[in-house]
Design a protein around this motif. Sequence first.
Motif, PDB file in Angstrom:
ATOM      1  N   LEU A 189      72.716  -4.263 -15.939  1.00  9.51           N
ATOM      2  CA  LEU A 189      73.203  -2.892 -16.058  1.00  9.51           C
ATOM      3  C   LEU A 189      73.793  -2.391 -14.739  1.00  9.51           C
ATOM      4  N   ASP A 190      73.212  -2.815 -13.623  1.00 12.54           N
ATOM      5  CA  ASP A 190      73.771  -2.440 -12.328  1.00 12.54           C
ATOM      6  C   ASP A 190      75.141  -3.072 -12.103  1.00 12.54           C
ATOM      7  N   VAL A 191      75.304  -4.306 -12.532  1.00 11.80           N
ATOM      8  CA  VAL A 191      76.605  -4.972 -12.401  1.00 11.80           C
ATOM      9  C   VAL A 191      77.638  -4.289 -13.300  1.00 11.80           C
ATOM     10  N   LEU A 192      77.262  -3.973 -14.538  1.00 12.50           N
ATOM     11  CA  LEU A 192      78.177  -3.256 -15.435  1.00 12.50           C
ATOM     12  C   LEU A 192      78.541  -1.880 -14.880  1.00 12.50           C
ATOM     13  N   THR A 193      77.558  -1.204 -14.285  1.00  8.96           N
ATOM     14  CA  THR A 193      77.825   0.090 -13.662  1.00  8.96           C
ATOM     15  C   THR A 193      78.821  -0.060 -12.520  1.00  8.96           C
ATOM     16  N   ALA A 194      78.638  -1.061 -11.701  1.00  6.94           N
ATOM     17  CA  ALA A 194      79.550  -1.286 -10.576  1.00  6.94           C
ATOM     18  C   ALA A 194      80.963  -1.608 -11.070  1.00  6.94           C
ATOM     19  N   ILE A 195      81.055  -2.411 -12.119  1.00  2.76           N
ATOM     20  CA  ILE A 195      82.370  -2.747 -12.679  1.00  2.76           C
ATOM     21  C   ILE A 195      83.051  -1.501 -13.221  1.00  2.76           C
ATOM     22  N   CYS A 196      82.301  -0.668 -13.941  1.00  3.85           N
ATOM     23  CA  CYS A 196      82.872   0.572 -14.478  1.00  3.85           C
ATOM     24  C   CYS A 196      83.289   1.527 -13.356  1.00  3.85           C
ATOM     25  N   LEU A 197      82.460   1.646 -12.320  1.00  2.00           N
ATOM     26  CA  LEU A 197      82.814   2.520 -11.194  1.00  2.00           C
ATOM     27  C   LEU A 197      84.070   2.032 -10.482  1.00  2.00           C
ATOM     28  N   LEU A 198      84.145   0.736 -10.241  1.00  2.00           N
ATOM     29  CA  LEU A 198      85.328   0.194  -9.580  1.00  2.00           C
ATOM     30  C   LEU A 198      86.572   0.338 -10.451  1.00  2.00           C
ATOM     31  N   GLY A 199      86.429   0.070 -11.725  1.00  2.00           N
ATOM     32  CA  GLY A 199      87.565   0.238 -12.638  1.00  2.00           C
ATOM     33  C   GLY A 199      88.028   1.681 -12.713  1.00  2.00           C
ATOM     34  N   GLY A 200      87.077   2.610 -12.809  1.00  2.00           N
ATOM     35  CA  GLY A 200      87.430   4.032 -12.842  1.00  2.00           C
ATOM     36  C   GLY A 200      88.072   4.496 -11.546  1.00  2.00           C
ATOM     37  N   ALA A 201      87.548   4.014 -10.429  1.00  2.00           N
ATOM     38  CA  ALA A 201      88.132   4.382  -9.139  1.00  2.00           C
ATOM     39  C   ALA A 201      89.542   3.823  -9.003  1.00  2.00           C
ATOM     40  N   LEU A 202      89.765   2.597  -9.466  1.00  2.00           N
ATOM     41  CA  LEU A 202      91.103   2.008  -9.393  1.00  2.00           C
ATOM     42  C   LEU A 202      92.087   2.733 -10.301  1.00  2.00           C
ATOM     43  N   MET A 203      91.634   3.141 -11.466  1.00  7.20           N
ATOM     44  CA  MET A 203      92.522   3.899 -12.349  1.00  7.20           C
ATOM     45  C   MET A 203      92.876   5.252 -11.740  1.00  7.20           C
ATOM     46  N   SER A 204      91.907   5.918 -11.146  1.00  5.48           N
ATOM     47  CA  SER A 204      92.185   7.190 -10.487  1.00  5.48           C
ATOM     48  C   SER A 204      93.101   7.003  -9.282  1.00  5.48           C
ATOM     49  N   LEU A 205      92.906   5.917  -8.562  1.00  6.30           N
ATOM     50  CA  LEU A 205      93.791   5.610  -7.435  1.00  6.30           C
ATOM     51  C   LEU A 205      95.210   5.332  -7.931  1.00  6.30           C
ATOM     52  N   ALA A 206      95.333   4.607  -9.025  1.00  4.82           N
ATOM     53  CA  ALA A 206      96.664   4.341  -9.591  1.00  4.82           C
ATOM     54  C   ALA A 206      97.351   5.648  -9.991  1.00  4.82           C
ATOM     55  N   LEU A 259      91.475   7.177 -18.803  1.00  5.18           N
ATOM     56  CA  LEU A 259      90.707   5.930 -18.834  1.00  5.18           C
ATOM     57  C   LEU A 259      89.781   5.840 -17.625  1.00  5.18           C
ATOM     58  N   GLY A 260      90.256   6.270 -16.461  1.00  2.00           N
ATOM     59  CA  GLY A 260      89.415   6.267 -15.260  1.00  2.00           C
ATOM     60  C   GLY A 260      88.188   7.155 -15.429  1.00  2.00           C
ATOM     61  N   LEU A 261      88.387   8.330 -16.029  1.00  2.00           N
ATOM     62  CA  LEU A 261      87.250   9.221 -16.269  1.00  2.00           C
ATOM     63  C   LEU A 261      86.278   8.600 -17.262  1.00  2.00           C
ATOM     64  N   PHE A 262      86.805   7.950 -18.301  1.00  2.00           N
ATOM     65  CA  PHE A 262      85.929   7.293 -19.268  1.00  2.00           C
ATOM     66  C   PHE A 262      85.072   6.228 -18.591  1.00  2.00           C
ATOM     67  N   LEU A 263      85.685   5.433 -17.723  1.00  2.00           N
ATOM     68  CA  LEU A 263      84.915   4.399 -17.030  1.00  2.00           C
ATOM     69  C   LEU A 263      83.871   5.007 -16.096  1.00  2.00           C
ATOM     70  N   MET A 264      84.214   6.088 -15.431  1.00  2.00           N
ATOM     71  CA  MET A 264      83.241   6.759 -14.559  1.00  2.00           C
ATOM     72  C   MET A 264      82.070   7.325 -15.362  1.00  2.00           C
ATOM     73  N   LEU A 265      82.380   7.962 -16.478  1.00  2.00           N
ATOM     74  CA  LEU A 265      81.309   8.512 -17.317  1.00  2.00           C
ATOM     75  C   LEU A 265      80.453   7.399 -17.918  1.00  2.00           C
ATOM     76  N   ALA A 266      81.065   6.286 -18.270  1.00  2.00           N
ATOM     77  CA  ALA A 266      80.297   5.142 -18.764  1.00  2.00           C
ATOM     78  C   ALA A 266      79.369   4.618 -17.680  1.00  2.00           C
ATOM     79  N   ALA A 267      79.848   4.598 -16.447  1.00  2.00           N
ATOM     80  CA  ALA A 267      79.004   4.153 -15.333  1.00  2.00           C
ATOM     81  C   ALA A 267      77.821   5.093 -15.134  1.00  2.00           C
ATOM     82  N   VAL A 268      78.067   6.388 -15.241  1.00  2.00           N
ATOM     83  CA  VAL A 268      76.960   7.361 -15.110  1.00  2.00           C
ATOM     84  C   VAL A 268      75.948   7.142 -16.227  1.00  2.00           C
ATOM     85  N   GLY A 269      76.436   6.969 -17.456  1.00  2.00           N
ATOM     86  CA  GLY A 269      75.530   6.734 -18.578  1.00  2.00           C
ATOM     87  C   GLY A 269      74.733   5.452 -18.427  1.00  2.00           C
ATOM     88  N   LEU A 270      75.377   4.389 -17.944  1.00  2.00           N
ATOM     89  CA  LEU A 270      74.665   3.126 -17.748  1.00  2.00           C
ATOM     90  C   LEU A 270      73.633   3.226 -16.628  1.00  2.00           C
TER      91      LEU A 270
END
Length: 120
Positions: free
Chosen positions: A5-22, A46-57
Amino acid sequence: MDALLDVLTAICLLGGALMSLAAAIGLLRFPDLMSRMHAATKPQVLGLFLMLAAVGLQLRAWSLVPVLLVAWLFQLLTVPVSAHMVGRAGYRTKHRRPELLSTDELHDVVAAVVEDRDEP
């Protein structure tokens, strides 16, 4: 299980941050209002969705799922409407670059309205 779950959270956070950066880079680099509007809306949702998924995880509480879902649905419903309104306002105030448009579907509609307004 916690490590997964920590790895999935990190992946979601990084993905969300990259989408927001894009989205931020697109706002700075794209040449006109229509392109910037696209850059601001598409990856940001999509970036917000990944961030919220990371918070939920990370918090692992089922009671947070409805709150996170409502936050994401609010963004999902309001971002296209606000982008549409900004695009229409930009079109009407001539903040567009016609040479970059492949199809200008509003040109005939606006021209007809202008002709009707000019007639006595």
